[in-house]
Design a protein around this motif. Sequence first.
Motif, mmCIF file in Angstrom:
data_model
loop_
_atom_site.group_PDB
_atom_site.id
_atom_site.type_symbol
_atom_site.label_atom_id
_atom_site.label_comp_id
_atom_site.label_asym_id
_atom_site.label_seq_id
_atom_site.Cartn_x
_atom_site.Cartn_y
_atom_site.Cartn_z
ATOM 1 N N ALA A 1 0.832 -1.202 0.000
ATOM 2 C CA ALA A 1 0.000 0.000 0.000
ATOM 3 C C ALA A 1 0.870 1.256 0.000
ATOM 4 C CB ALA A 1 -0.922 -0.008 1.219
ATOM 5 N N LEU A 2 1.945 1.254 0.803
ATOM 6 C CA LEU A 2 2.846 2.404 0.835
ATOM 7 C C LEU A 2 3.530 2.591 -0.515
ATOM 8 C CD1 LEU A 2 4.646 2.205 4.315
ATOM 9 C CD2 LEU A 2 2.612 3.506 3.677
ATOM 10 N N ALA A 3 3.965 1.499 -1.111
ATOM 11 C CA ALA A 3 4.656 1.605 -2.395
ATOM 12 C C ALA A 3 3.747 2.211 -3.456
ATOM 13 C CB ALA A 3 5.135 0.223 -2.834
ATOM 14 N N ARG A 4 2.496 1.820 -3.439
ATOM 15 C CA ARG A 4 1.564 2.369 -4.422
ATOM 16 C C ARG A 4 1.331 3.858 -4.175
ATOM 17 N NH1 ARG A 4 -4.049 -0.328 -6.594
ATOM 18 N NH2 ARG A 4 -4.486 1.277 -8.156
ATOM 19 N N ALA A 5 1.218 4.241 -2.893
ATOM 20 C CA ALA A 5 0.998 5.651 -2.578
ATOM 21 C C ALA A 5 2.202 6.506 -2.935
ATOM 22 C CB ALA A 5 0.671 5.792 -1.092
ATOM 23 N N ALA A 6 3.402 5.926 -2.780
ATOM 24 C CA ALA A 6 4.632 6.709 -2.937
ATOM 25 C C ALA A 6 5.231 6.627 -4.326
ATOM 26 C CB ALA A 6 5.665 6.227 -1.914
ATOM 27 N N GLU A 7 4.615 5.863 -5.197
ATOM 28 C CA GLU A 7 5.171 5.679 -6.540
ATOM 29 C C GLU A 7 5.333 7.015 -7.254
ATOM 30 O OE1 GLU A 7 4.305 2.916 -10.507
ATOM 31 O OE2 GLU A 7 2.829 3.072 -8.889
ATOM 32 N N GLY A 8 6.551 7.268 -7.703
ATOM 33 C CA GLY A 8 6.832 8.485 -8.446
ATOM 34 C C GLY A 8 7.141 9.692 -7.591
ATOM 35 N N SER A 9 7.041 9.574 -6.245
ATOM 36 C CA SER A 9 7.294 10.742 -5.399
ATOM 37 C C SER A 9 8.317 10.473 -4.307
ATOM 38 C CB SER A 9 5.990 11.217 -4.752
ATOM 39 O OG SER A 9 5.406 10.199 -3.972
ATOM 40 N N ALA A 10 8.432 9.255 -3.825
ATOM 41 C CA ALA A 10 9.385 8.937 -2.770
ATOM 42 C C ALA A 10 10.765 8.669 -3.369
ATOM 43 C CB ALA A 10 8.912 7.730 -1.967
ATOM 44 N N PRO A 11 11.831 8.819 -2.587
ATOM 45 C CA PRO A 11 13.174 8.501 -3.081
ATOM 46 C C PRO A 11 13.259 7.062 -3.585
ATOM 47 C CG PRO A 11 13.302 9.680 -0.998
ATOM 48 C CD PRO A 11 11.858 9.365 -1.221
ATOM 49 N N VAL A 12 14.099 6.837 -4.551
ATOM 50 C CA VAL A 12 14.227 5.522 -5.168
ATOM 51 C C VAL A 12 14.591 4.468 -4.137
ATOM 52 C CG1 VAL A 12 15.549 4.145 -6.814
ATOM 53 C CG2 VAL A 12 14.822 6.464 -7.429
ATOM 54 N N ALA A 13 15.482 4.803 -3.199
ATOM 55 C CA ALA A 13 15.909 3.825 -2.194
ATOM 56 C C ALA A 13 14.735 3.372 -1.327
ATOM 57 C CB ALA A 13 17.009 4.421 -1.323
#
Length: 456
Positions: free
Chosen positions: A362-374
């Motif tokens: 769920a976090l990965a989907r929310a953060a896709e394209g906005s969170a740091p790559v790491a």
Amino acid sequence: MTSRSTEIDVLFVNWRDASHPEGGGSERYVHRIAEGLAAGGLRVRLFCAAHDRAPAEERVNGVAVVHRGGRLTVYARALLHVAWHRPAIVVDVQNGLPFGSTLVARGPVVNVVHHVHREQWPIVFGRAGGAVGWWLESVLAPRLYRRSRYVTVSGATATELTALGVAADRITVVPNGVEPAPAVRVVPDEQPRLVVLGRLVPHKRVEHAIEVVARLQDRWPGLRLAVIGEGWWQDELRSCVERLGVGDLVEFHGFLDEQAKHEELARAWVHLCPSVKEGWGLVVTEAGAHRVPTVGYRSAGGLRESVVDGRTGVLVDDLDEMVEAVEQLLTDGAARRLMGEAAARHAAGYSWAASVRGFARALARAAEGSAPVAVLQHLDLLAAPRLDGAVGVHGGLEAEDRGDGETGPATQGQHDGDEGLHGATLFRGGRRRSATVEPDVVIHNTAPTPTPSATA
């Protein structure tokens, strides 16, 4: 803690932590998820209210825990913390009152809602105060988080959120896990024994459990009720005990550590859950692990999923039915034991590891394209399907992860987790409500079944 650069991968903001005197199942959920993310290599912090059982700052199982503010001031302090530290992802845990992290966060905000508090507001704050609280939760909060993804613990809560205007495709269901029950040194009491566990606050309605004992005492002279927990409503409960004349039948144990808590659960014949509302009801599966079935209210919401009605416990509609169900279970020992065995199998189907994987997705989907790559890489690793087939993620259809990238029909899952449960119980005809909303993603939190390829 003075740098304004991103030093936090995931920041949880919650009004309490698990060590708080009023902490409960929802706080334990947050801790277990946070600890699982930290174990996967993410820098995780939990910001919550201060209390006298914990220092201002500590590290708990890899999670940095910061205690600041009080019951209400924690909200403003949390917003300042979010604004200053600029975490990559904020997990905003909404226990009725929204933090409103979206107002100051630079990155994505994921809103966690265990259950909707519509019935609880007037109980705790009266008609006027309850109306204000319900407006904050039902009108303001959906607007604050209109671009955020939601995580909740049950399909029942997901349905209530959609009624408040939250789009179903923004809701992910990640139910509670269950920790393996510790070994206990006790067996069920020879005399009938009931147990109720939770915070002693009005909406938990422990009075109903006391009333059950009062109504059954003449027919069951040895009946006892163990009340586990503490809270500001305790004096009212003691007054209720005296008023009903059951002072020698009700035991107030207060707060118990994990071992002592499980010892008390294991001594019981039946667990009562008379709450107005439960997002899931973690204690249901904790009691079930000790072969103790639950009797609770169908209207509580999440109990319709943590209790398999008629198989692992009984769901009722009012106090009269609760009294009747308890007496039937006390009377028919064979049915009670079968139900307890089914409850143990059902509880064994949930794990925190599976819940962490679902939450990471769920976090990965929310953060896709906005969170740091790491950060996204860590989340992807945490969310990756395991070869043990322990968790399946799907978009509205029942499926289980077979570990090969494909999905197939679920054999055991969150909503229909009665596979293999014994049908020859006293309450075979119990009613079960089918889901009325299909959230975008549902996590079927089922523990792995060992296979030659999955065990070393």
